[in-house]
Design a protein around this motif. Structure first.
Motif, PDB file in Angstrom:
ATOM      1  N   ALA A 137       0.821  -1.218   0.000  1.00 31.29           N
ATOM      2  CA  ALA A 137       0.000   0.000   0.000  1.00 31.29           C
ATOM      3  C   ALA A 137       0.853   1.265   0.000  1.00 31.29           C
ATOM      4  O   ALA A 137       0.687   2.151   0.841  1.00 31.29           O
ATOM      5  CB  ALA A 137      -0.978  -0.020   1.175  1.00 31.29           C
ATOM      6  N   ALA A 138       1.762   1.338  -0.966  1.00 31.59           N
ATOM      7  CA  ALA A 138       2.679   2.481  -1.035  1.00 31.59           C
ATOM      8  C   ALA A 138       1.960   3.726  -1.562  1.00 31.59           C
ATOM      9  O   ALA A 138       1.856   4.735  -0.859  1.00 31.59           O
ATOM     10  CB  ALA A 138       3.873   2.128  -1.915  1.00 31.59           C
ATOM     11  N   VAL A 139       1.445   3.624  -2.790  1.00 35.41           N
ATOM     12  CA  VAL A 139       0.679   4.763  -3.320  1.00 35.41           C
ATOM     13  C   VAL A 139      -0.582   4.957  -2.488  1.00 35.41           C
ATOM     14  O   VAL A 139      -0.915   6.070  -2.074  1.00 35.41           O
ATOM     15  CB  VAL A 139       0.325   4.530  -4.816  1.00 35.41           C
ATOM     16  CG1 VAL A 139      -0.743   5.514  -5.290  1.00 35.41           C
ATOM     17  CG2 VAL A 139       1.582   4.660  -5.679  1.00 35.41           C
ATOM     18  N   ASP A 140      -1.290   3.851  -2.247  1.00 41.12           N
ATOM     19  CA  ASP A 140      -2.581   3.872  -1.555  1.00 41.12           C
ATOM     20  C   ASP A 140      -2.440   3.256  -0.166  1.00 41.12           C
ATOM     21  O   ASP A 140      -2.646   2.078  -0.019  1.00 41.12           O
ATOM     22  CB  ASP A 140      -3.605   3.125  -2.404  1.00 41.12           C
ATOM     23  CG  ASP A 140      -4.999   3.123  -1.808  1.00 41.12           C
ATOM     24  OD1 ASP A 140      -5.238   3.864  -0.852  1.00 41.12           O
ATOM     25  OD2 ASP A 140      -5.845   2.350  -2.304  1.00 41.12           O
ATOM     26  N   ASN A 141      -2.045   3.953   0.884  1.00 42.72           N
ATOM     27  CA  ASN A 141      -2.010   5.377   0.897  1.00 42.72           C
ATOM     28  C   ASN A 141      -0.875   5.872   1.803  1.00 42.72           C
ATOM     29  O   ASN A 141      -1.037   6.817   2.565  1.00 42.72           O
ATOM     30  CB  ASN A 141      -3.369   5.909   1.362  1.00 42.72           C
ATOM     31  CG  ASN A 141      -3.486   7.405   1.278  1.00 42.72           C
ATOM     32  OD1 ASN A 141      -2.864   8.035   0.447  1.00 42.72           O
ATOM     33  ND2 ASN A 141      -4.253   7.969   2.182  1.00 42.72           N
ATOM     34  N   ALA A 142       0.302   5.169   1.708  1.00 47.64           N
ATOM     35  CA  ALA A 142       1.468   5.691   2.432  1.00 47.64           C
ATOM     36  C   ALA A 142       1.786   7.094   1.936  1.00 47.64           C
ATOM     37  O   ALA A 142       2.222   7.958   2.709  1.00 47.64           O
ATOM     38  CB  ALA A 142       2.667   4.762   2.237  1.00 47.64           C
ATOM     39  N   THR A 143       1.520   7.346   0.656  1.00 47.39           N
ATOM     40  CA  THR A 143       1.807   8.681   0.111  1.00 47.39           C
ATOM     41  C   THR A 143       0.947   9.745   0.786  1.00 47.39           C
ATOM     42  O   THR A 143       1.418  10.839   1.095  1.00 47.39           O
ATOM     43  CB  THR A 143       1.539   8.732  -1.409  1.00 47.39           C
ATOM     44  OG1 THR A 143       0.179   8.370  -1.657  1.00 47.39           O
ATOM     45  CG2 THR A 143       2.462   7.795  -2.176  1.00 47.39           C
ATOM     46  N   GLY A 144      -0.306   9.433   1.008  1.00 47.23           N
ATOM     47  CA  GLY A 144      -1.212  10.406   1.635  1.00 47.23           C
ATOM     48  C   GLY A 144      -0.787  10.709   3.060  1.00 47.23           C
ATOM     49  O   GLY A 144      -0.831  11.856   3.514  1.00 47.23           O
ATOM     50  N   VAL A 145      -0.359   9.662   3.781  1.00 45.11           N
ATOM     51  CA  VAL A 145       0.074   9.854   5.165  1.00 45.11           C
ATOM     52  C   VAL A 145       1.388  10.641   5.196  1.00 45.11           C
ATOM     53  O   VAL A 145       1.583  11.532   6.040  1.00 45.11           O
ATOM     54  CB  VAL A 145       0.219   8.493   5.873  1.00 45.11           C
ATOM     55  CG1 VAL A 145       0.723   8.685   7.286  1.00 45.11           C
ATOM     56  CG2 VAL A 145      -1.128   7.777   5.890  1.00 45.11           C
ATOM     57  N   ALA A 146       2.268  10.349   4.247  1.00 44.25           N
ATOM     58  CA  ALA A 146       3.514  11.118   4.146  1.00 44.25           C
ATOM     59  C   ALA A 146       3.196  12.594   3.872  1.00 44.25           C
ATOM     60  O   ALA A 146       3.860  13.500   4.400  1.00 44.25           O
ATOM     61  CB  ALA A 146       4.394  10.551   3.035  1.00 44.25           C
ATOM     62  N   ALA A 147       2.157  12.824   3.080  1.00 45.24           N
ATOM     63  CA  ALA A 147       1.732  14.203   2.810  1.00 45.24           C
ATOM     64  C   ALA A 147       1.262  14.881   4.096  1.00 45.24           C
ATOM     65  O   ALA A 147       1.591  16.040   4.358  1.00 45.24           O
ATOM     66  CB  ALA A 147       0.618  14.213   1.761  1.00 45.24           C
ATOM     67  N   LEU A 148       0.516  14.146   4.920  1.00 46.36           N
ATOM     68  CA  LEU A 148       0.057  14.709   6.201  1.00 46.36           C
ATOM     69  C   LEU A 148       1.241  15.160   7.052  1.00 46.36           C
ATOM     70  O   LEU A 148       1.204  16.215   7.686  1.00 46.36           O
ATOM     71  CB  LEU A 148      -0.715  13.669   7.018  1.00 46.36           C
ATOM     72  CG  LEU A 148      -2.130  13.281   6.651  1.00 46.36           C
ATOM     73  CD1 LEU A 148      -2.700  12.411   7.776  1.00 46.36           C
ATOM     74  CD2 LEU A 148      -3.014  14.489   6.417  1.00 46.36           C
TER      75      LEU A 148
END
Ligand SMILES: [Zn+2]
Length: 547
Positions: free
Chosen positions: A341-352
């Motif tokens: 789940a890299a794109v969905d949604n480690a990226t979103g959490v990294a953005a946070l």
């Protein structure tokens, strides 16, 4: 036209066109974001399934990162976590589903004919000889002057409803055409809404008639996932919100029931596309349903961090992203069983985390900013639904909820910014203004029939009226990279980080939503839902709490 920019210049470029912000905006660090994705999507975090060792690692790591960024705990009593209490139900033994009409019994087989489950936290469901009522599309949409239920009391009855929106199959000449946004699915088209509305009205059960075109997927998709555990948040009074049973029926079997009761399903379906449609009881037909299930509770955690507002701390801007993935599951052809789940949604959490850094390092915002890393999105928006039912910060004075779900790696900034649910509220206008400054343009969801607006974490709060903004890159199919992602990686073990990843383009997206949230946090504006949006009435109800 596409731009390829080195990491550090992303915000510099934005700020060149926004001098007022230039003095105060801290940079979004693309490489720090990339490293956060690497950690969260590593095999060590085991795909981040809720209520697993992967959850414990994820939550501990996120708390540490938010603290290091300079944020406070945003959960109850200043903690960084909010425990979400979930109700879990699993099938236990066979189900019997049968209709009786004129002394004849029609048996429906769970699996091939009908699918039934219950969100009520009980071990057995029995419904005996309940009348059956056809309620068209099952939509009560005051803002569209539409009510399929009229004043018909469905308490104790099994409600049968059509899939999708009343205008999904409308001809251009029909009065209903476009009333439910045409091919784009509205909330009223989602099965979640239909289940909820029937439950709220006290129905004995609710069955959605499955048709592949309207559902967007074949019966097999429903059938294959039907034995998986079902989750709901723990509700104070589940009986008031959930019908004893809910599920789906194949169209051919529904036709058979209608025929046995002397009715023509196709003709009734046609009549349901008219505003004057009234519910129709199937004459002389009753339905009985009986099945066992195992009901228990599980806990999972939302991670909540906060930068308190300097002037109006009770007013909140939320940024949200789900931390969970599918965990460890069925291996793919290469034998990989970790769904990273890299794109969905480690990226979103990294953005946070980057947003928390940016707000902590910039001037103190006038309003509070909350960073919500939600749990259980993939199992049904559970963490955000729990928060919407148990808000730590008042929803009435939550200004906006900006959702980040899936950012694509890469260095090329897409000149188009996809907005899921574009046109629903005034947050678009703020985003558009900042996008224009960097030469970018907002575009609508290229696949609105999938109803993506109703399938991520901004949605449970939108239901309570909180204006939502969902700019998306990952799963819309708008670019070649996103099509590759959707076809080859989405929800698969191949959604993995590798060391070729660069997050420059994602950093530009994060800088953009930082600018939007910064605007809102330093202003006294209350963006509203546009006329016709499903969530306007809920927001309107709490208007007096906002100055
Ligand atoms: Zn997601």
């Amino acid at each position: 036209m596409r731009h390829a920019l080195p990491a550090v210049s992303v915000l510099a470029l934005m700020m060149a066109c926004a001098p007022a912000l230039a003095q105060q905006a801290p940079a979004i660090d693309a490489e720090r974001m990339n490293q956060a994705v690497r950690v969260l999507a590593s095999d060590e975090f085991e795909g981040r399934a809720p209520a697993s060792p992967g959850e414990e690692k994820t939550v501990a790591w996120l708390v540490e990162q938010f603290r290091a960024a300079g944020a406070e705990g945003g959960g109850p009593d200043g903690a960084f976590v909010q425990v979400a209490h979930l109700s879990r139900t699993r099938q236990d033994g066979p189900a019997t589903v049968a209709a009786t009409v004129g002394g004849r019994t029609i048996t429906l087989e769970r699996g091939p004919d009908v699918l039934v489950s219950s969100d009520r936290p009980v071990n057995h469901i029995t419904v005996t000889d309940a009348p059956v009522v056809f309620v068209g599309y099952g939509a009560t949409a005051p803002e569209r002057q539409w009510d399929d239920f009229k004043d018909v009391d469905v308490r104790g009855k099994v409600v049968v409803v059509l899939v999708n929106d009343p205008d999904f199959e409308a001809a251009e000449s029909d009065a209903v055409a476009g009333k439910f946004d045409g091919q784009a699915m509205t909330f009223y088209g989602r099965w979640t809404y239909k289940f909820q509305e029937a439950g709220r009205r006290g129905a004995a059960g609710v069955l959605v008639v499955h048709e592949t075109a309207g559902a967007g997927y074949p019966w097999s998709v429903l059938q294959n996932s039907s034995a998986a555990p079902k989750f709901d948040i723990v509700r104070a009074d589940p009986d008031a919100e959930r019908a004893p049973f809910q599920g789906w029926i194949q169209r051919a079997r529904a036709e058979e029931l209608f025929r046995a009761a002397g009715l023509d399903f196709a003709a009734l379906k046609d009549s349901a596309r008219k505003a004057d449609f009234k519910p129709v009881v199937l004459p002389g037909l009753t339905m009985s349903v009986d099945f066992g299930q195992i009901a228990d509770r599980v806990e999972t955690k939302n991670v909540l961090a906060r930068i308190p507002g300097a002037e109006r701390p009770n007013e909140t801007v939320i940024y949200g992203a789900h931390w969970d993935g599918y965990g460890v599951g069925t291996p793919n052809a290469q034998g990989d069983k970790i769904y990273n789940a890299a794109v969905d949604n480690a990226t979103g959490v990294a953005a946070l985390l980057e947003l928390a850094h940016a707000f902590a390092e910039g001037p103190r915002p006038k309003r509070s900013v909350v960073f919500a890393a939600w749990s259980g999105e993939e199992a049904g928006l559970l963490g955000s639904t729990y928060y919407a039912a148990n808000p730590v910060w008042p929803l009435e004075t939550t200004v906006a909820n900006i959702n980040v779900d899936s950012l694509l790696p890469g260095t090329e900034i897409d000149p188009n910014v996809v907005v899921i649910g574009k046109g629903k509220n005034q947050l678009d206008d703020i985003l558009a203004r900042h996008a224009t400054q960097t030469g970018r343009t907002l575009i609508a969801d290229p696949a609105p029939q999938a109803g993506a607006f109703y399938r991520s974490d901004h949605f449970p709060l939108a239901l309570k009226g909180v204006p939502a903004l969902f700019p998306a890159a990952g799963f819309t199919g708008a670019s070649a990279a996103s099509r590759d992602y959707v076809q080859n990686r989405y929800h698969q073990p191949t959604d993995e980080w590798n060391d070729s990843w660069r997050m420059d383009a994602a950093a530009a997206d994060v800088a953009l939503i930082y600018a939007v949230g910064r605007d809102l946090a330093d202003s006294d504006q209350w963006p509203e839902w546009n006329a016709g949006a499903e969530f306007g009435p809920a927001r309107e109800a709490s208007k007096s709490t906002r100055r």
